[in-house]
Design a protein around this motif. Sequence first.
Motif, PDB file in Angstrom:
ATOM      1  N   PHE A   1      34.300  59.128 104.326  1.00  0.00           N
ATOM      2  CA  PHE A   1      34.562  58.843 105.731  1.00  0.00           C
ATOM      3  C   PHE A   1      35.774  57.931 105.885  1.00  0.00           C
ATOM      4  CE2 PHE A   1      30.124  59.913 105.348  1.00  0.00           C
ATOM      5  CZ  PHE A   1      29.927  60.790 106.400  1.00  0.00           C
ATOM      6  N   GLN A   2      36.292  57.934 107.094  1.00  0.00           N
ATOM      7  CA  GLN A   2      37.477  57.128 107.385  1.00  0.00           C
ATOM      8  C   GLN A   2      37.224  55.641 107.166  1.00  0.00           C
ATOM      9  OE1 GLN A   2      39.306  58.229 111.042  1.00  0.00           O
ATOM     10  NE2 GLN A   2      40.435  56.334 111.238  1.00  0.00           N
ATOM     11  N   GLU A   3      36.047  55.180 107.561  1.00  0.00           N
ATOM     12  CA  GLU A   3      35.736  53.748 107.482  1.00  0.00           C
ATOM     13  C   GLU A   3      34.651  53.518 106.432  1.00  0.00           C
ATOM     14  OE1 GLU A   3      37.065  51.241 109.124  1.00  0.00           O
ATOM     15  OE2 GLU A   3      38.332  52.395 110.499  1.00  0.00           O
TER      16      GLU A   3
ATOM     17  N   LYS B   1      39.556  67.413 114.300  1.00  0.00           N
ATOM     18  CA  LYS B   1      39.533  67.338 112.836  1.00  0.00           C
ATOM     19  C   LYS B   1      38.224  66.755 112.315  1.00  0.00           C
ATOM     20  CE  LYS B   1      43.229  64.680 112.630  1.00  0.00           C
ATOM     21  NZ  LYS B   1      43.425  64.422 114.088  1.00  0.00           N
ATOM     22  N   SER B   2      37.827  65.611 112.891  1.00  0.00           N
ATOM     23  CA  SER B   2      36.588  64.974 112.405  1.00  0.00           C
ATOM     24  C   SER B   2      35.376  65.819 112.740  1.00  0.00           C
ATOM     25  CB  SER B   2      36.424  63.576 113.012  1.00  0.00           C
ATOM     26  OG  SER B   2      37.430  62.726 112.529  1.00  0.00           O
ATOM     27  N   MET B   3      35.382  66.432 113.914  1.00  0.00           N
ATOM     28  CA  MET B   3      34.244  67.277 114.286  1.00  0.00           C
ATOM     29  C   MET B   3      34.140  68.456 113.329  1.00  0.00           C
ATOM     30  SD  MET B   3      32.383  66.110 116.610  1.00  0.00           S
ATOM     31  CE  MET B   3      32.655  64.373 116.692  1.00  0.00           C
TER      32      MET B   3
ATOM     33  N   ALA C   1      37.359  64.814 102.812  1.00  0.00           N
ATOM     34  CA  ALA C   1      37.809  63.437 103.010  1.00  0.00           C
ATOM     35  C   ALA C   1      38.477  63.349 104.376  1.00  0.00           C
ATOM     36  CB  ALA C   1      38.777  63.030 101.894  1.00  0.00           C
ATOM     37  N   ASP C   2      37.871  62.594 105.286  1.00  0.00           N
ATOM     38  CA  ASP C   2      38.381  62.481 106.660  1.00  0.00           C
ATOM     39  C   ASP C   2      39.250  61.236 106.769  1.00  0.00           C
ATOM     40  OD1 ASP C   2      38.897  62.538 109.351  1.00  0.00           O
ATOM     41  OD2 ASP C   2      36.814  62.302 109.995  1.00  0.00           O
ATOM     42  N   GLU C   3      40.554  61.420 106.824  1.00  0.00           N
ATOM     43  CA  GLU C   3      41.495  60.291 106.919  1.00  0.00           C
ATOM     44  C   GLU C   3      41.070  59.170 105.975  1.00  0.00           C
ATOM     45  OE1 GLU C   3      44.141  60.168 109.156  1.00  0.00           O
ATOM     46  OE2 GLU C   3      43.594  61.435 110.870  1.00  0.00           O
TER      47      GLU C   3
HETATM   48 MG   LIG Z   1      39.027  61.964 113.396  1.00  0.00          MG
END
Ligand SMILES: [Mg+2]
Length: 319
Positions: free
Chosen positions: A94-96, A46-48, A175-177
């Motif tokens: 990003f997630q963070e 997913k992130s890739m 939007a990644d997580e």
């Molecule tokens: Mg990921």
Amino acid sequence: MSLLEVRGLRLDLPAPSGAIRVLRGVDLSIEPGGSLAVVGESGAGKSMLALTLLGLQPEGADVRGSIRLLGRECVGIGDRAMRRMRGGGIAMVFQEPQGALNPVMTIGRQVAEGPRRRGLGRGAARALAGEALARVGLDPARYPLDLYPHQLSGGQRQRVMIALCLAMRPKLLVADEPTTALDATVQAGVLALLRDLAEGEGMGLLLVTHDLAVAAAMTERVAVLYAGHIVETGPTAAVFARLAHPYTRALAAARPGLDGGGGVPIGGRMPSPRNVPPGCPFAPRCPRADDRCRAEMPPLAAGADGHAVACFHPHGRGT
Ligand SMILES: [Mg+2]
Ligand SMILES: Nc1ncnc2c1ncn2[C@@H]1O[C@H](COP(=O)(O)OP(=O)(O)OP(=O)(O)O)[C@@H](O)[C@H]1O
């Protein structure tokens, strides 16, 4: 014209033992103002996928296939052209947020940076930053532009990250997580904010989540990613009316509450991209798998309602 049209996207990452194929021919599209959730377990790619759409894949990666953003091909256009795309066409949360925000720069300056790079004067960019922060619930009257990220909570920092994207006026927000690092009540607020912004601004949204319930509540379309393949996709209503792929069913059953059950973990593990078996990658974990599944990858076949499933033995209507 589609906002985003991805065809046959493959991503190989370099590794000492030979390239690792992380995305294995991904097709997806988002219409202007539309929304899509990409769902799957940890390691699905997913992130890739999200990073590759922005041209932010790891150094040395080999990207094949086509990514068209507003009709423009993005694969192979080079870093400079891709950076321009990230200026106005496409932006990513990003997630963070901690990693993405600069700890020694005020939130006002960070949000104003995008508009500044687009050529806006200092005052106008700062005004736009104030507006963007107000829209995400951080009204400068209460949260001055000269605050630093550490003076805000995790949820507020994630809102700053969203404001930073909004100030670039993207046509597509990835939007990644975006809420995984936040606690449950803050999560709901940030997700509702993203949905309202996407609807209100006519901005396309690609939301990465491991949570099918979030996908069901948030987006018009959903795509289930497994070991670098999309195994089920379609309009959210059609997909949730009949979860057809055994993997999607297992994912739903694993989540407490979604199917009324208490959460039954999926047996086995997703294959590592270093070691994907021939045939359907879910076959080793699938109660319906037969010899054909173990030998041949089922094609993603769509029905009349746009609901597509890559499975030789999908769950049918009413089952
Ligand atoms: Mg990921
Ligand atoms: N820089 C890298 N080099 C080599 N392999 C990588 C790299 N980054 C990720 N991978 C591998 O690529 C695969 C997909 O990773 P990715 O981060 O896209 O998964 P994900 O679906 O986002 O998972 P999660 O839900 O845990 O965030 C994984 O098998 C991972 O080990």
